[in-house]
Write an enzyme that holds these catalytic residues in place. Structure first.
Site, PDB file in Angstrom:
ATOM      1  CE1 TYR A 190       7.379  -8.988   0.958  1.00 35.96           C
ATOM      2  CE2 TYR A 190       8.767  -7.243   1.875  1.00 35.96           C
ATOM      3  CZ  TYR A 190       8.583  -8.283   0.986  1.00 35.96           C
ATOM      4  OH  TYR A 190       9.594  -8.628   0.126  1.00 35.96           O
ATOM      5  CD  GLN A 244       2.754 -10.031  14.796  1.00 36.94           C
ATOM      6  OE1 GLN A 244       2.868 -11.108  15.383  1.00 36.94           O
ATOM      7  NE2 GLN A 244       3.617  -9.633  13.876  1.00 36.94           N
ATOM      8  CB  CYS A 283       8.048 -14.049  11.888  1.00 36.04           C
ATOM      9  SG  CYS A 283       7.758 -14.514  10.180  1.00 36.04           S
TER      10      CYS A 283
HETATM   11  C1  LIG Z   1       4.265 -10.818   8.371  1.00 39.42           C
HETATM   12  S1  LIG Z   1       2.848 -10.220   7.514  1.00 39.42           S
HETATM   13  C2  LIG Z   1       2.954  -8.534   7.993  1.00 39.42           C
HETATM   14  C3  LIG Z   1       1.695  -7.737   7.846  1.00 39.42           C
HETATM   15  C4  LIG Z   1       1.685  -6.357   8.514  1.00 39.42           C
HETATM   16  N1  LIG Z   1       2.932  -5.622   8.321  1.00 39.42           N
HETATM   17  C5  LIG Z   1       1.343  -6.471   9.978  1.00 39.42           C
HETATM   18  O1  LIG Z   1       2.209  -6.261  10.819  1.00 39.42           O
HETATM   19  O2  LIG Z   1       0.181  -6.748  10.302  1.00 39.42           O
HETATM   20  C6  LIG Z   1       3.425 -10.265   5.861  1.00 39.42           C
HETATM   21  C7  LIG Z   1       2.469  -9.745   4.825  1.00 39.42           C
HETATM   22  O3  LIG Z   1       3.125  -9.766   3.562  1.00 39.42           O
HETATM   23  C8  LIG Z   1       2.207 -10.161   2.564  1.00 39.42           C
HETATM   24  N2  LIG Z   1       3.033 -10.678   1.469  1.00 39.42           N
HETATM   25  C9  LIG Z   1       3.596 -11.892   1.340  1.00 39.42           C
HETATM   26  N3  LIG Z   1       4.380 -11.942   0.254  1.00 39.42           N
HETATM   27  C10 LIG Z   1       4.315 -10.723  -0.327  1.00 39.42           C
HETATM   28  C11 LIG Z   1       4.916 -10.137  -1.475  1.00 39.42           C
HETATM   29  N4  LIG Z   1       5.771 -10.823  -2.248  1.00 39.42           N
HETATM   30  N5  LIG Z   1       4.638  -8.859  -1.765  1.00 39.42           N
HETATM   31  C12 LIG Z   1       3.771  -8.150  -0.996  1.00 39.42           C
HETATM   32  N6  LIG Z   1       3.184  -8.645   0.112  1.00 39.42           N
HETATM   33  C13 LIG Z   1       3.444  -9.908   0.441  1.00 39.42           C
HETATM   34  C14 LIG Z   1       1.290 -11.134   3.232  1.00 39.42           C
HETATM   35  O4  LIG Z   1       0.053 -11.198   2.565  1.00 39.42           O
HETATM   36  C15 LIG Z   1       1.181 -10.532   4.643  1.00 39.42           C
HETATM   37  O5  LIG Z   1       0.089  -9.641   4.716  1.00 39.42           O
END
Ligand SMILES: C[S@@+](CC[C@H](N)C(=O)[O-])C[C@H]1O[C@@H](n2cnc3c(N)ncnc32)[C@H](O)[C@@H]1O
Length: 434
Positions: A292, A263, A389
Site C-alpha cells: 500500500y 498525509q 489510520c
Molecule cells: C494510507 S495510504 C498510504 C500511502 C503511503 N504508504 C503513504 O504513506 O503515503 C493507502 C494506499 O493504499 C492504496 N490502496 C488501497 N487499497 C489497496 C489495495 N487493495 N492494494 C494496493 N494498494 C491499495 C491507496 O491507493 C493508497 O495509496
C-alpha cells in the site's frame, strides 16, 4: 419516561445523562433505560442535557450534549465558532483541551485492541501508551488539505455531522494559514459539488474541483493558484497550472497529484517515516516490501539502507507518481496491483514489511499471506511495521496476526489529526518465539 416502542420515538427529546467512557468515532457512551447513547460534544465524567439526534429504534441512540450540567476538567471553550451541536461536523474535540484529546485517543486505541483485538488488560498495560504522541505545531493551523462541500448556489462550506447540508463558514481554524489564505469560502464555485484546497509543505497551492470536467477557474481566485479537475479513477487534469504539488519528507522532494494521497499534517510523513525506520531497523542487503505504498514514501526513506525495496500500490496515478519519485533508486521496483492479488503471485520473500493499508485494514487473507510466507516464499519476514489510520481495523488485523503466531512488540499512537477523533497508530509485529 417509558421505554421506546416504535422507530425514532426519542429523536428531538432532551435527556439528562451521565457520560461514560470515550468510544471510537468522536463520541462518548452513556446509558438511557437500558440503551446505549452515543453522545457528541461531551466528555467522560460529565453530566449533560443531551438532545437526541437519531433513534433508529434499535439498541442505541445518538445525541448531542447541548447543556453541560457538570463539566469535566478537560473541557475548554471551542476555539472555532463553527464547532458545536448541529454545526460543523469536521472536528469532534474542539471542546477538549489538547492534552486531554491525546489521552482520549490513546484510550480509544486501547479499548479497540481489547474488544476487537482480544488483548488482555495486562498486555495493554505493558504496550499501549496512556497518551497519543503530539506532533509539533499545536492543535490549530495544521491541515494542509481541506475538502469543502459546495451548495447549489456555488457557496463552499462544511458538512454538519451525518448530514449532506452545507454549513457556510468563513474559515476553518485547523487549516494551515496558507490554506486559509486560499479563501475557498470567499469565492463562488458554480457547477461543482466539492473543492479541495491544497497548500503543500513547500508552498505549492492548488484547488481540486469535483466534478472537474468542463469546470473553469473562478475569476476571483489568486491566478498563482493551480486549478485541477479531480481525476476520480484517472489522473487529475490541470484546468490551470500543474496537476501535481511538491511535498518534502525523508530529505526528498515528492511529486503528488493534487487529489492523491499524502498525509495532511505537515509533520506526519516525517514522523511516520522515523517511527517505521526505527521499528524495522533495516539492515544493508535486506529486501523490504512497502505494501500500500502510495507515491513511495516509505520505500524512498528505506531504500538507501536496504538492498532492495518492492512497492505494491493499486492506484495507477499513485504508481506513476511513485515511479517518478523513486527513479533515482535503482533497487526499488514499483508494482501496480492490489496487495491481495500480488501476494498470490510468486515473489521473492521479504525480510521486513511495511503495511500501510486504507481505513478498511489489510484483512485476514493479506495478513496470513504476509506473515506466513505463503505462496511458496522461502521465509516469512523477521518484522512488520503496520501503519494504521483506523484502530478498529488495526485491532482486527492484530487478532489475525496473533492467530498466526505473531506478537505485538511495540505500539505507538500519534495525534496526526488534532481536534478530530482521528488517530494514527504504528504497530510492530514479530514472530512469537516464547
Ligand atoms: C494510507 S495510504 C498510504 C500511502 C503511503 N504508504 C503513504 O504513506 O503515503 C493507502 C494506499 O493504499 C492504496 N490502496 C488501497 N487499497 C489497496 C489495495 N487493495 N492494494 C494496493 N494498494 C491499495 C491507496 O491507493 C493508497 O495509496
Amino acid at each position: 419516561m417509558t421505554a421506546p416502542t416504535g422507530a425514532d420515538p426519542l429523536a428531538g427529546r432532551e435527556l439528562e445523562l451521565d457520560i461514560g467512557p470515550v468510544a471510537h468515532g468522536g463520541h462518548c457512551v452513556a446509558r438511557y433505560e437500558g440503551r446505549v447513547v452515543f453522545v457528541r460534544h461531551a466528555l467522560p465524567g460529565e453530566r449533560v442535557r443531551a438532545l437526541v439526534t437519531e433513534d433508529g429504534g434499535g439498541s442505541y441512540l445518538r445525541a448531542d450534549a447541548v447543556e453541560i450540567l457538570t463539566a469535566a476538567p478537560g473541557r475548554v471553550t471551542p476555539p472555532c465558532p463553527f464547532a458545536g451541536p448541529g454545526r460543523c461536523g469536521g472536528c469532534d474535540f474542539q471542546h477538549v483541551a489538547p492534552t486531554e484529546q491525546r489521552a482520549l485517543k490513546a484510550a480509544v486505541v486501547r479499548e479497540q485492541l481489547q474488544r476487537l483485538g482480544g488483548f488482555a488488560e495486562a498486555e495493554l498495560d505493558a504496550l499501549a501508551p496512556a497518551v497519543a504522541e503530539e506532533l509539533p505545531g499545536g492543535a490549530l493551523g495544521w491541515r494542509t488539505r481541506v475538502r469543502y462541500a459546495v451548495d447549489a448556489e456555488g457557496r463552499a462550506g462544511l458538512h454538519p455531522h451525518r448530514s449532506d447540508a452545507v454549513l457556510p463558514i468563513d474559515r476553518c481554524l485547523i487549516a494551515t494559514p496558507e490554506v486559509q489564505a486560499l479563501d475557498v469560502p470567499g469565492v463562488r464555485w458554480p457547477g461543482v459539488s466539492g473543492v479541495e484546497a491544497v497548500a503543500s509543505g513547500v508552498g505549492d497551492r492548488a484547488v481540486v474541483l469535483t466534478p472537474g470536467r468542463g469546470a473553469a477557474a473562478p475569476a476571483a481566485l489568486d491566478p498563482a493558484v493551480a486549478v485541477v479537475a479531480a481525476g476520480g479513477r484517472g489522473a487529475a487534469k490541470p484546468v490551470r497550472g500543474h496537476a501535481r504539488v511538491r511535498e518534502r519528507a525523508a530529505d526528498r522532494t515528492w511529486l503528488v497529484h493534487a487529489d492523491g494521497f499524502w498525509q495532511v499534517h505537515p509533520a506526519a510523513a516525517d514522523t511516520l517515516v522515523g517511527a517505521v525506520a526505527d521499528a524495522l531497523g533495516v539492515r544493508p542487503g535486506e529486501h523490504v516490501w512497502d505494501l500500500y505504498g502510495g507515491v513511495g514514501l516509505f520505500a524512498g526513506a528505506l531504500a538507501p539502507v536496504a538492498g532492495r525495496v518492492t512497492v505494491v500500490e493499486s492506484g495507477a496515478v499513485a504508481v506513476a507518481d511513485a515511479r517518478r519519485n523513486l527513479r533515482d533508486l535503482p533497487d526499488v521496483t514499483v508494482h501496480q496491483a492490489r496487495v491481495d492479488q500480488w501476494l498470490r503471485r510468486p515473489s521473492p520473500a521479504a525480510d521486513v514489511v511495511v503495511l500501510d493499508p486504507p481505513r478498511s485494514g489489510a484483512g485476514p487473507e493479506v495478513m496470513r499471506s504476509v506473515l506466513t510466507g505463503a505462496g511458496g516464499r522461502r521465509h516469512a519476514p523477521r518484522r512488520v511495521a503496520y501503519v494504521a489510520c483506523d484502530p478498529a481495523a488495526l485491532a482486527r488485523d492484530l487478532r489475525t496476526a496473533r492467530s498466526h503466531g505473531w506478537r505485538l512488540a511495540e505500539l505507538r499512537v500519534f495525534d496526526l489529526f488534532p481536534m478530530t477523533h482521528h488517530v494514527e497508530c504504528m504497530a510492530v509485529l514479530e514472530p512469537d518465539t516464547a
